[in-house]
Scaffold this motif. Structure first.
Motif, short mmCIF file in Angstrom:
data_model
loop_
_atom_site.label_atom_id
_atom_site.label_comp_id
_atom_site.label_asym_id
_atom_site.label_seq_id
_atom_site.Cartn_x
_atom_site.Cartn_y
_atom_site.Cartn_z
N LYS A 60 46.97 65.73 42.57
CA LYS A 60 47.59 64.53 41.92
C LYS A 60 48.87 64.55 42.83
O LYS A 60 49.49 63.47 43.07
CB LYS A 60 47.90 64.80 40.34
CG LYS A 60 47.43 63.65 39.50
CD LYS A 60 47.72 63.79 38.21
CE LYS A 60 47.05 62.64 37.34
NZ LYS A 60 47.33 63.15 35.88
N ASP A 74 44.93 50.16 28.44
CA ASP A 74 44.99 51.60 28.10
C ASP A 74 43.52 51.95 27.21
O ASP A 74 43.05 52.90 27.41
CB ASP A 74 46.25 51.70 26.94
CG ASP A 74 46.19 52.84 26.26
OD1 ASP A 74 46.55 54.12 26.59
OD2 ASP A 74 45.71 52.94 25.15
N LYS A 134 40.55 54.51 28.31
CA LYS A 134 39.88 55.41 27.41
C LYS A 134 38.47 55.49 27.21
O LYS A 134 37.87 56.37 27.15
CB LYS A 134 40.53 55.17 26.06
CG LYS A 134 42.20 55.78 25.96
CD LYS A 134 42.84 55.55 24.72
CE LYS A 134 44.38 56.21 24.82
NZ LYS A 134 45.31 55.71 23.85
N ARG A 184 37.09 57.15 30.31
CA ARG A 184 37.34 58.49 30.13
C ARG A 184 36.28 59.08 29.35
O ARG A 184 35.87 60.38 29.66
CB ARG A 184 38.53 58.87 29.56
CG ARG A 184 39.72 58.40 30.76
CD ARG A 184 39.57 59.25 31.90
NE ARG A 184 39.55 60.93 31.63
CZ ARG A 184 38.62 61.68 32.01
NH1 ARG A 184 37.64 61.36 32.80
NH2 ARG A 184 38.92 62.96 31.79
N ARG A 225 54.01 51.81 32.06
CA ARG A 225 53.26 52.98 31.79
C ARG A 225 53.48 53.60 30.64
O ARG A 225 52.87 54.69 29.95
CB ARG A 225 53.31 54.05 32.84
CG ARG A 225 54.76 54.33 33.19
CD ARG A 225 54.82 55.28 34.34
NE ARG A 225 56.05 55.56 34.88
CZ ARG A 225 56.45 56.08 35.98
NH1 ARG A 225 55.60 56.75 36.91
NH2 ARG A 225 57.78 56.43 36.41
N ASN A 243 51.34 56.26 27.54
CA ASN A 243 51.75 57.47 27.93
C ASN A 243 50.75 58.65 27.76
O ASN A 243 50.90 59.65 28.43
CB ASN A 243 52.89 57.65 26.88
CG ASN A 243 54.12 58.74 27.39
OD1 ASN A 243 54.22 58.95 28.56
ND2 ASN A 243 54.67 59.36 26.33
N ASP A 244 50.09 58.62 26.53
CA ASP A 244 49.03 59.75 26.35
C ASP A 244 48.05 59.81 27.47
O ASP A 244 47.71 61.01 27.45
CB ASP A 244 48.22 59.39 24.92
CG ASP A 244 47.80 58.08 24.73
OD1 ASP A 244 48.10 57.11 25.71
OD2 ASP A 244 46.79 57.91 23.95
N SER A 283 48.76 59.75 30.61
CA SER A 283 49.51 60.61 31.67
C SER A 283 49.21 61.95 31.47
O SER A 283 49.26 62.71 32.64
CB SER A 283 50.99 60.20 31.70
OG SER A 283 51.48 60.71 30.49
N LEU A 284 48.85 62.46 30.22
CA LEU A 284 48.52 63.95 30.38
C LEU A 284 47.27 64.34 30.60
O LEU A 284 46.65 65.31 30.90
CB LEU A 284 48.72 64.41 28.71
CG LEU A 284 50.08 63.99 28.10
CD1 LEU A 284 50.01 64.58 26.73
CD2 LEU A 284 51.15 64.96 28.88
N ASP A 285 46.12 63.26 30.90
CA ASP A 285 44.82 63.31 31.37
C ASP A 285 44.78 63.68 32.70
O ASP A 285 45.27 62.86 33.73
CB ASP A 285 44.20 62.24 30.82
CG ASP A 285 42.49 62.47 31.17
OD1 ASP A 285 42.25 63.25 32.11
OD2 ASP A 285 41.81 61.92 30.64
N ASP A 286 44.22 64.85 33.40
CA ASP A 286 44.47 65.09 34.69
C ASP A 286 43.42 64.26 35.70
O ASP A 286 43.66 64.01 36.75
CB ASP A 286 43.57 66.62 34.99
CG ASP A 286 44.65 67.56 34.57
OD1 ASP A 286 45.98 67.37 34.36
OD2 ASP A 286 44.17 68.93 34.02
#
Length: 311
Positions: free
Chosen positions: A13, A62, A66, A69, A95, A99-100, A102-105
Motif C-alpha cells: 500500500k 461505500d 462492501k 469485499r 473519504r 472511513n471504515d 480505510s481499515l481494510d487492507d
C-alpha cells in the motif's frame, strides 16, 4: 524507483500511495514509472460514479465496495474533490464517508483535488488508475466532483458510468437536457424514500425512450444508499453492463478510445508546459500591457508565442 515498482507489484500500500503522489504532483520520473508498469495493467474494471452535489455518490460507492469485499475483490477508490480557484485548496473530505473501509487492507482510498481541471475529474486520474491496476485491484471506482450539465470527462475514463440522481432536481425538461444525462450506462435514483423519487425514475425512463436503438438500455434503479436498500440490484445492473461490454467486444473499442484521448492529453500537457516556458522568456506581462495601450493586440502576441513553441 525500481524498489518502488517492485513493492507496488507485490501489492504494498505504501508504494502505491507514494507513486500516486508522484503522479499527482508530476514529480520528475513519474512518467518513467507509468511506462514500466503499463504492461501490468488492463485487468481492473473501472466504474465511474457521477452526479450532482449531495446526491449520495460517496455513500453509494461505500455500499458497493462492501458488496465486492464480501466477494474478496480488491478495490481501489479515487474520490475527486473540487479545488478552489481562489485559495487553490481542496477539502478532500469524500473519504470520510468511507472511513471504515480505510481499515481494510484490500481497499485503497485516495482523495484528489481537480487542480483546475474542469471536466469533473483530475488530470492525474488516468495515471492513478494505472497505478491501482498494477497494484492488483479488481475494481477501481472513480467518484467525480459534484457535476453540472457538461462535466462529462468520466465517460472518457470509466468502463461503466453510473449516474446518481436524487428527487427534486427539476422538472421533466431538466431530465432530457443534453450532456451529463447522456453519459450514463446505469442510472441510480438515490434517496428513494423522498417524495418524487418514482416521478424522477419515470422521467429518466421517458428520456431513454427517445432513443429506440439501444444495444444496452441503461437501467434505472431506485435506491436508498443510507440503509443499502436497492444497492445490490443496482450493482447487478453494473455487472450486467460489464458482461455486455465483454460479450459484444465493445470493451476493446472503449479502451482504445480512452488510450487515444489520453495520448492527446499527454501531448497537450507538454505543449502547455512549453507555452509557460515561452511566456516567461518573452516577458508576457510587458507584452500584455501593450494591449491596453493598443500598441499590439492579443492575436499578434498569440502568434509570437506559437512560433516560439514551434521552434
Amino acid at each position: 524507483m525500481e524498489n518502488l515498482i517492485e513493492d507496488l507489484l507485490k501489492g504494498k500500500k505504501r508504494a502505491c500511495a507514494r507513486i500516486i503522489t508522484m503522479v499527482e504532483n508530476e514529480v520528475s520520473g513519474y512518467e518513467e514509472i507509468l511506462k514500466q508498469i503499463y504492461q501490468f495493467t488492463g485487468r481492473a474494471y473501472v466504474i465511474g460514479i457521477t452526479g450532482p452535489p449531495g446526491a449520495g455518490k460517496s455513500t453509494f460507492t461505500d455500499k458497493v465496495v462492501k458488496l465486492l469485499r464480501k466477494d474478496n475483490k480488491k478495490v481501489g477508490v479515487i474520490a475527486i474533490d473540487p479545488t478552489s480557484p481562489f485559495t487553490k485548496g481542496a477539502i478532500l473530505g469524500d473519504r470520510i464517508r468511507m472511513n471504515d473501509l480505510s481499515l481494510d487492507d484490500d481497499v485503497f482510498i485516495r482523495s484528489m483535488g481537480t487542480r483546475g481541471s474542469l471536466g469533473g475529474v483530475s488530470n492525474a486520474t488516468q495515471g492513478a488508475i494505472k497505478v491501482l491496476d498494477a497494484y492488483g485491484c479488481d475494481y477501481i471506482f472513480i467518484e467525480t466532483v459534484g457535476v453540472g450539465q457538461s462535466e462529462v470527462d468520466i465517460v472518457k475514463t470509466a468502463d461503466t458510468t453510473v449516474m446518481i440522481m436524487v428527487p427534486g432536481l427539476g422538472d421533466d425538461i431538466q431530465a432530457i437536457k443534453a450532456g451529463v444525462m447522456e453519459i450514463a450506462d446505469v442510472f441510480v435514483v438515490n434517496k428513494a424514500d423522498r417524495d418524487g423519487a418514482k416521478r424522477t425514475s419515470i422521467e429518466i425512463n421517458m428520456m431513454l425512450d427517445f432513443k429506440k436503438d439501444w444495444k444496452f438500455r441503461p437501467p434505472v434503479n431506485l435506491v436508498i444508499s443510507e440503509n443499502g436498500e436497492g444497492v445490490e440490484t443496482a450493482f447487478k445492473n453494473i455487472l450486467d453492463h460489464k458482461n455486455y461490454l465483454y460479450e459484444s467486444k465493445e470493451i476493446t473499442e472503449k479502451r482504445l478510445d480512452r488510450n487515444k484521448i489520453e495520448i492527446k492529453e499527454i501531448v497537450n500537457r507538454r505543449i502547455q508546459k512549453l507555452v509557460k516556458q515561452v511566456e516567461k522568456k518573452e516577458n508576457i506581462d510587458e507584452l500584455l500591457s501593450k494591449t491596453i495601450t493598443k500598441e499590439t493586440d492579443p492575436y499578434t502576441i498569440g502568434e509570437k508565442i506559437f512560433k516560439s513553441v514551434i521552434k
